[in-house]
Design a protein around this motif. Structure first.
Motif, PDB file in Angstrom:
ATOM      1  N   VAL A 151       0.860  -1.181   0.000  1.00 11.08           N
ATOM      2  CA  VAL A 151       0.000   0.000   0.000  1.00 11.08           C
ATOM      3  C   VAL A 151       0.896   1.230   0.000  1.00 11.08           C
ATOM      4  N   ARG A 152       0.671   2.123  -0.976  1.00 10.09           N
ATOM      5  CA  ARG A 152       1.451   3.363  -1.070  1.00 10.09           C
ATOM      6  C   ARG A 152       0.489   4.552  -1.053  1.00 10.09           C
ATOM      7  N   TYR A 153       0.837   5.538  -0.241  1.00  5.73           N
ATOM      8  CA  TYR A 153       0.043   6.766  -0.111  1.00  5.73           C
ATOM      9  C   TYR A 153       0.719   7.881  -0.888  1.00  5.73           C
ATOM     10  N   VAL A 154      -0.039   8.535  -1.748  1.00  5.07           N
ATOM     11  CA  VAL A 154       0.474   9.654  -2.541  1.00  5.07           C
ATOM     12  C   VAL A 154      -0.356  10.890  -2.184  1.00  5.07           C
ATOM     13  N   PRO A 155       0.165  11.769  -1.310  1.00  6.11           N
ATOM     14  CA  PRO A 155      -0.588  12.971  -0.949  1.00  6.11           C
ATOM     15  C   PRO A 155      -0.623  13.957  -2.112  1.00  6.11           C
ATOM     16  N   ASP A 156      -1.672  14.756  -2.147  1.00  7.35           N
ATOM     17  CA  ASP A 156      -1.812  15.784  -3.193  1.00  7.35           C
ATOM     18  C   ASP A 156      -1.585  15.218  -4.593  1.00  7.35           C
ATOM     19  N   ALA A 157      -2.217  14.107  -4.887  1.00  8.86           N
ATOM     20  CA  ALA A 157      -2.031  13.435  -6.177  1.00  8.86           C
ATOM     21  C   ALA A 157      -2.623  14.242  -7.331  1.00  8.86           C
ATOM     22  N   VAL A 158      -3.536  15.138  -7.017  1.00  9.00           N
ATOM     23  CA  VAL A 158      -4.154  16.002  -8.024  1.00  9.00           C
ATOM     24  C   VAL A 158      -3.921  17.437  -7.595  1.00  9.00           C
ATOM     25  N   THR A 159      -3.343  18.228  -8.476  1.00  8.64           N
ATOM     26  CA  THR A 159      -3.157  19.648  -8.185  1.00  8.64           C
ATOM     27  C   THR A 159      -4.524  20.311  -8.164  1.00  8.64           C
TER      28      THR A 159
END
Length: 121
Positions: free
Chosen positions: A110-118
């Motif tokens: 499981v990988r978390y990508v914060p702010d994946a959409v500008t």
């Protein structure tokens, strides 16, 4: 439920568990309003996170992060704005991604990508 549906539901459960383990409070799951949909709406501190969950089998042609296309980002932004208006959200917001990869041995990453959409509110 189809095998794909079962895999998707299991991926969302992993995402929710990851979020809770990292201090998020789950506000909504599988929120829908007309054509808009959000996988997970969570809060941490004074911020609301609209979390898209993408999953893939390890060794596939694409990684889950690659499914966050500009078109998907625009759709999420519209859905998030609808949620904000409908639910009266008064906090800062962001759109994040949780990528889940299933390995052939049954393990997961499981990988978390914060702010994946500008955001352009």
């Amino acid at each position: 439920m189809s095998r794909t549906g079962e895999l998707g539901a299991a991926g969302e459960e992993l995402a929710v568990a990851w979020l809770r383990a990292h201090g998020f409070i789950i506000m909504d799951r599988n929120w829908r309003m007309g054509r808009y949909e959000l996988d997970i709406v969570a809060a941490r501190g004074d911020r609301v996170h609209f979390v898209e969950v993408k999953l893939r089998r390890e060794g596939g042609l694409t990684r889950p992060e690659e499914a966050m296309t500009p078109a998907k980002g625009r759709a999420l932004l519209r859905a998030a704005n609808c949620y904000i208006e409908t639910c009266g959200v008064m906090l800062d917001c962001q759109i994040d991604l949780i990528a889940v990869e299933y390995a052939p041995d049954g393990s997961t990453e499981v990988r978390y990508v914060p702010d994946a959409v500008t955001l352009r509110w």
